[in-house]
Scaffold this motif. Structure first.
Motif, short mmCIF file in Angstrom:
data_model
loop_
_atom_site.label_atom_id
_atom_site.label_comp_id
_atom_site.label_asym_id
_atom_site.label_seq_id
_atom_site.Cartn_x
_atom_site.Cartn_y
_atom_site.Cartn_z
N VAL A 73 0.85 -1.19 0.00
CA VAL A 73 0.00 0.00 0.00
C VAL A 73 0.88 1.24 0.00
O VAL A 73 1.79 1.36 0.82
CB VAL A 73 -0.92 0.02 1.24
CG1 VAL A 73 -1.85 1.22 1.19
CG2 VAL A 73 -1.73 -1.27 1.33
N GLY A 74 0.60 2.16 -0.91
CA GLY A 74 1.33 3.42 -0.97
C GLY A 74 0.57 4.54 -0.28
O GLY A 74 -0.11 4.34 0.71
N LEU A 120 -0.30 -2.33 -17.33
CA LEU A 120 -0.87 -2.53 -16.00
C LEU A 120 -0.63 -1.31 -15.11
O LEU A 120 -1.47 -0.99 -14.25
CB LEU A 120 -0.31 -3.79 -15.36
CG LEU A 120 -0.74 -5.10 -16.04
CD1 LEU A 120 0.00 -6.28 -15.45
CD2 LEU A 120 -2.25 -5.30 -15.94
N ALA A 121 0.49 -0.61 -15.31
CA ALA A 121 0.72 0.62 -14.54
C ALA A 121 -0.34 1.66 -14.90
O ALA A 121 -0.82 2.41 -14.03
CB ALA A 121 2.12 1.15 -14.82
N VAL A 167 8.05 -7.56 -14.42
CA VAL A 167 6.77 -6.85 -14.47
C VAL A 167 6.21 -6.66 -13.06
O VAL A 167 5.83 -5.56 -12.66
CB VAL A 167 5.75 -7.60 -15.36
CG1 VAL A 167 4.38 -6.94 -15.27
CG2 VAL A 167 6.23 -7.62 -16.80
N GLY A 168 6.17 -7.74 -12.28
CA GLY A 168 5.66 -7.64 -10.92
C GLY A 168 6.49 -6.72 -10.06
O GLY A 168 5.95 -5.89 -9.31
N GLN A 169 7.81 -6.83 -10.16
CA GLN A 169 8.67 -5.96 -9.36
C GLN A 169 8.50 -4.51 -9.78
O GLN A 169 8.50 -3.60 -8.93
CB GLN A 169 10.12 -6.40 -9.52
CG GLN A 169 10.40 -7.77 -8.91
CD GLN A 169 11.86 -8.17 -9.05
OE1 GLN A 169 12.76 -7.39 -8.79
NE2 GLN A 169 12.10 -9.40 -9.48
N GLY A 170 8.36 -4.27 -11.09
CA GLY A 170 8.15 -2.91 -11.56
C GLY A 170 6.86 -2.31 -11.06
O GLY A 170 6.80 -1.14 -10.69
N ALA A 209 3.21 1.29 -9.40
CA ALA A 209 1.75 1.37 -9.40
C ALA A 209 1.26 2.44 -8.44
O ALA A 209 1.76 2.57 -7.33
CB ALA A 209 1.15 0.02 -9.05
N SER A 210 0.26 3.19 -8.87
CA SER A 210 -0.26 4.27 -8.05
C SER A 210 -1.38 3.81 -7.12
O SER A 210 -1.91 4.63 -6.36
CB SER A 210 -0.79 5.39 -8.96
OG SER A 210 -1.75 4.89 -9.88
#
Length: 289
Positions: free
Chosen positions: A135-136, A226-227, A261-264, A269-270
């Motif tokens: 969570v950001g 996905l981003a 991809v997952g690590q990125g 991801a916002s």
């Protein structure tokens, strides 16, 4: 079924947001309790004992702050404090073995010794025995996209997609949010939409419109696609791929590395990102959710 939600807390704004997110999830899981964990990574035994005692005192104060926040958000629910000195990776993975979910604040670095920097975030996602949610910062407004789940429709349908969809359905239903299954492909694939529909259709039949499940095929590389989806989502769900064992952590959990991809997405991801392992149990009857 496991009900406890474990939250890593280190006093940062991000870890407070993680407690708030987890508390909201507890409220829709009527029997769920929360464990607030402060991992105390203090000085080596050779250092002055007084310094170690002060480190422990400060870690205890941070933990008390997190517990008080959780108690305010979840009055009447069980809140279990855990103060541990050790390697944050191993401690949190160990706690995940008896948890329904592990929630981490993005870039929580003080008490967790840089948990989400470098390879440690990938370690948590690869080794945890339950879904991991990163969570950001709090969202500025309600998202329009609800819950989104990334599905690789080019792969044969298997436990990775089923586990990710099951988790996404559970969260979307609990929050009364729509659910969108997203397939990102680098080129035009006429079969992509049909392949995605074949994976999703059994879940539509089980859910009977609760939640509503839509599909979306995006012609773009997976990471930027996905981003971009994450910018309109409340939660992005990813499956941890890899059927074979890639080594085990100190707690014996099977590692399923995320890949670039997952690590990125954990970094970029916002919205909150959930990583779900195919070993996560899938009930036969969706009405259990």
């Amino acid at each position: 079924m496991k009900q406890e939600i474990v939250v890593a807390y280190d006093g940062t704004r991000q870890s407070r947001t993680a407690i708030e997110w987890a508390a909201a999830e507890c409220r829709v899981r009527h029997r769920a309790g929360m464990t607030v964990c402060q991992v105390w990574d203090g000085p080596d035994p050779e250092r002055v004992e007084a310094v170690a005692a002060e480190e422990r005192r400060l870690a205890g104060l941070r933990l008390s702050e997190g517990v008080r926040l959780a108690e305010r958000l979840l009055p009447g629910r069980e809140i279990r404090p855990v103060l541990v000195r050790g390697d944050p990776k191993d401690v949190l993975v160990g706690l995940s073995r008896n948890a329904a979910m592990l929630v981490l604040g993005h870039r929580s670095v003080r008490g967790l010794a840089g948990l989400l920097r470098g390879s440690v975030s990938a370690y948590a996602a690869a080794h945890a025995a339950c879904p991991v949610v990163v969570v950001g910062a709090p969202a500025s407004g309600p998202p329009s996209g609800g819950v989104m789940v990334g599905i690789d429709a080019a792969r044969p349908a298997g436990p990775e997609a089923d586990s990710a969809l099951r988790f996404a359905v559970e969260v979307a239903r609990g929050r009364s949010l729509p659910l969108t299954a997203v397939y990102a492909t680098r080129g035009r694939e006429p079969e992509g939409e049909r392949a995605l529909a074949r994976i999703v259709e059994p879940w539509r039949a089980r859910c009977r419109g609760r939640p509503r499940i839509e599909t979306r095929v995006v012609e773009a590389p997976p990471l930027p696609a996905l981003a971009a989806c994450a910018r309109e989502a409340w939660l992005l769900v990813l499956g941890a791929h890899g059927a074979g064992s890639h080594g085990a952590g100190s707690h014996g959990a099977r590692a399923r590395p995320l890949g670039p991809v997952g690590q990125g997405l954990l970094r970029r991801a916002s919205c909150p990102v959930a990583v779900v392992h195919p070993v996560w149990p899938i009930p036969c009857d969706i009405s259990m959710i």
